[in-house]
Design a protein around this motif. Sequence first.
Motif, PDB file in Angstrom:
ATOM      1  N   UNK A   8       7.459  -6.947   6.648  1.00 38.78           N
ATOM      2  CA  UNK A   8       7.257  -7.858   7.779  1.00 38.78           C
ATOM      3  C   UNK A   8       7.570  -7.195   9.122  1.00 38.78           C
ATOM      4  N   UNK A   9       8.412  -6.159   9.112  1.00 39.62           N
ATOM      5  CA  UNK A   9       8.761  -5.442  10.333  1.00 39.62           C
ATOM      6  C   UNK A   9       7.824  -4.268  10.613  1.00 39.62           C
ATOM      7  N   UNK A  10       7.091  -3.823   9.595  1.00 40.52           N
ATOM      8  CA  UNK A  10       6.238  -2.646   9.737  1.00 40.52           C
ATOM      9  C   UNK A  10       5.085  -2.936  10.707  1.00 40.52           C
ATOM     10  N   UNK A  11       4.941  -2.053  11.706  1.00 42.40           N
ATOM     11  CA  UNK A  11       3.868  -2.219  12.689  1.00 42.40           C
ATOM     12  C   UNK A  11       2.715  -1.243  12.437  1.00 42.40           C
ATOM     13  N   UNK A  12       2.824  -0.426  11.385  1.00 41.29           N
ATOM     14  CA  UNK A  12       1.728   0.452  11.006  1.00 41.29           C
ATOM     15  C   UNK A  12       1.581   1.709  11.842  1.00 41.29           C
ATOM     16  N   UNK A  13       2.656   2.132  12.510  1.00 42.65           N
ATOM     17  CA  UNK A  13       2.581   3.326  13.355  1.00 42.65           C
ATOM     18  C   UNK A  13       2.342   4.605  12.544  1.00 42.65           C
ATOM     19  N   UNK A  14       2.821   4.645  11.311  1.00 44.16           N
ATOM     20  CA  UNK A  14       2.571   5.783  10.437  1.00 44.16           C
ATOM     21  C   UNK A  14       3.473   6.982  10.637  1.00 44.16           C
ATOM     22  N   UNK A  15       4.499   6.854  11.449  1.00 43.07           N
ATOM     23  CA  UNK A  15       5.405   7.985  11.675  1.00 43.07           C
ATOM     24  C   UNK A  15       6.101   8.401  10.380  1.00 43.07           C
ATOM     25  N   UNK A  16       6.442   7.428   9.548  1.00 41.95           N
ATOM     26  CA  UNK A  16       7.116   7.743   8.285  1.00 41.95           C
ATOM     27  C   UNK A  16       6.232   8.605   7.387  1.00 41.95           C
ATOM     28  N   UNK A  17       4.943   8.311   7.372  1.00 44.20           N
ATOM     29  CA  UNK A  17       4.009   9.077   6.535  1.00 44.20           C
ATOM     30  C   UNK A  17       3.879  10.507   7.052  1.00 44.20           C
ATOM     31  N   UNK A  18       3.855  10.665   8.365  1.00 47.08           N
ATOM     32  CA  UNK A  18       3.754  12.009   8.947  1.00 47.08           C
ATOM     33  C   UNK A  18       5.004  12.832   8.659  1.00 47.08           C
ATOM     34  N   UNK A  19       6.163  12.198   8.671  1.00 49.30           N
ATOM     35  CA  UNK A  19       7.428  12.911   8.494  1.00 49.30           C
ATOM     36  C   UNK A  19       7.756  13.153   7.021  1.00 49.30           C
ATOM     37  N   UNK A  20       7.487  12.157   6.167  1.00 49.58           N
ATOM     38  CA  UNK A  20       7.849  12.273   4.746  1.00 49.58           C
ATOM     39  C   UNK A  20       6.703  11.761   3.861  1.00 49.58           C
ATOM     40  N   UNK A  21       5.608  12.511   3.777  1.00 50.44           N
ATOM     41  CA  UNK A  21       4.437  12.045   3.029  1.00 50.44           C
ATOM     42  C   UNK A  21       4.634  11.947   1.514  1.00 50.44           C
ATOM     43  N   UNK A  22       5.663  12.578   0.993  1.00 52.02           N
ATOM     44  CA  UNK A  22       5.942  12.460  -0.446  1.00 52.02           C
ATOM     45  C   UNK A  22       6.686  11.160  -0.764  1.00 52.02           C
ATOM     46  N   UNK A  23       7.175  10.494   0.273  1.00 46.66           N
ATOM     47  CA  UNK A  23       7.972   9.282   0.085  1.00 46.66           C
ATOM     48  C   UNK A  23       7.236   8.032   0.575  1.00 46.66           C
ATOM     49  N   UNK A  24       6.446   8.180   1.652  1.00 41.78           N
ATOM     50  CA  UNK A  24       5.775   7.042   2.263  1.00 41.78           C
ATOM     51  C   UNK A  24       4.261   7.241   2.320  1.00 41.78           C
ATOM     52  N   UNK A  25       3.538   6.141   2.227  1.00 38.33           N
ATOM     53  CA  UNK A  25       2.097   6.118   2.430  1.00 38.33           C
ATOM     54  C   UNK A  25       1.793   4.816   3.165  1.00 38.33           C
ATOM     55  N   UNK A  26       0.510   4.555   3.426  1.00 42.98           N
ATOM     56  CA  UNK A  26       0.115   3.330   4.107  1.00 42.98           C
ATOM     57  C   UNK A  26      -1.036   2.662   3.383  1.00 42.98           C
ATOM     58  N   UNK A  27      -0.999   1.328   3.385  1.00 39.89           N
ATOM     59  CA  UNK A  27      -2.124   0.546   2.868  1.00 39.89           C
ATOM     60  C   UNK A  27      -3.269   0.652   3.873  1.00 39.89           C
ATOM     61  N   UNK A  28      -4.420   0.130   3.502  1.00 42.92           N
ATOM     62  CA  UNK A  28      -5.582   0.152   4.394  1.00 42.92           C
ATOM     63  C   UNK A  28      -5.310  -0.556   5.715  1.00 42.92           C
ATOM     64  N   UNK A  29      -4.432  -1.564   5.702  1.00 45.76           N
ATOM     65  CA  UNK A  29      -4.102  -2.286   6.930  1.00 45.76           C
ATOM     66  C   UNK A  29      -2.969  -1.631   7.716  1.00 45.76           C
ATOM     67  N   UNK A  30      -2.485  -0.468   7.254  1.00 47.92           N
ATOM     68  CA  UNK A  30      -1.468   0.289   7.977  1.00 47.92           C
ATOM     69  C   UNK A  30      -0.048   0.033   7.548  1.00 47.92           C
ATOM     70  N   UNK A  31       0.195  -0.982   6.738  1.00 46.45           N
ATOM     71  CA  UNK A  31       1.550  -1.308   6.315  1.00 46.45           C
ATOM     72  C   UNK A  31       2.057  -0.250   5.334  1.00 46.45           C
ATOM     73  N   UNK A  32       3.329   0.084   5.482  1.00 46.28           N
ATOM     74  CA  UNK A  32       3.947   1.147   4.692  1.00 46.28           C
ATOM     75  C   UNK A  32       3.957   0.813   3.202  1.00 46.28           C
ATOM     76  N   UNK A  33       3.785   1.863   2.401  1.00 44.30           N
ATOM     77  CA  UNK A  33       3.933   1.815   0.947  1.00 44.30           C
ATOM     78  C   UNK A  33       5.021   2.809   0.588  1.00 44.30           C
TER      79      UNK A  33
END
Length: 65
Positions: A8-33
């Motif tokens: 609910x707090x995720x704004x889809x910026x994707x910084x987590x995916x850029x920094x730690x791609x083995x830990x985080x990904x994003x759904x099609x709508x940008x929300x963190x996985x």
Amino acid sequence: MRIIIDENKCCGAGQCVLIAPRVFDQRDDGIVILLDEAPPKELHAAVREAACVCPGAAIALEERP
């Protein structure tokens, strides 16, 4: 370390995916996985950085001994 995500707090910026791609990904709508709730020690620094730079403060960390 255990990672807790608040979608609910995720704004889809994707910084987590850029920094730690083995830990985080994003759904099609940008929300963190979360790919790994308890990542190996060698990824902890990147995960901490991702949590610090998350603009929505959607990543919480539970440190374990």
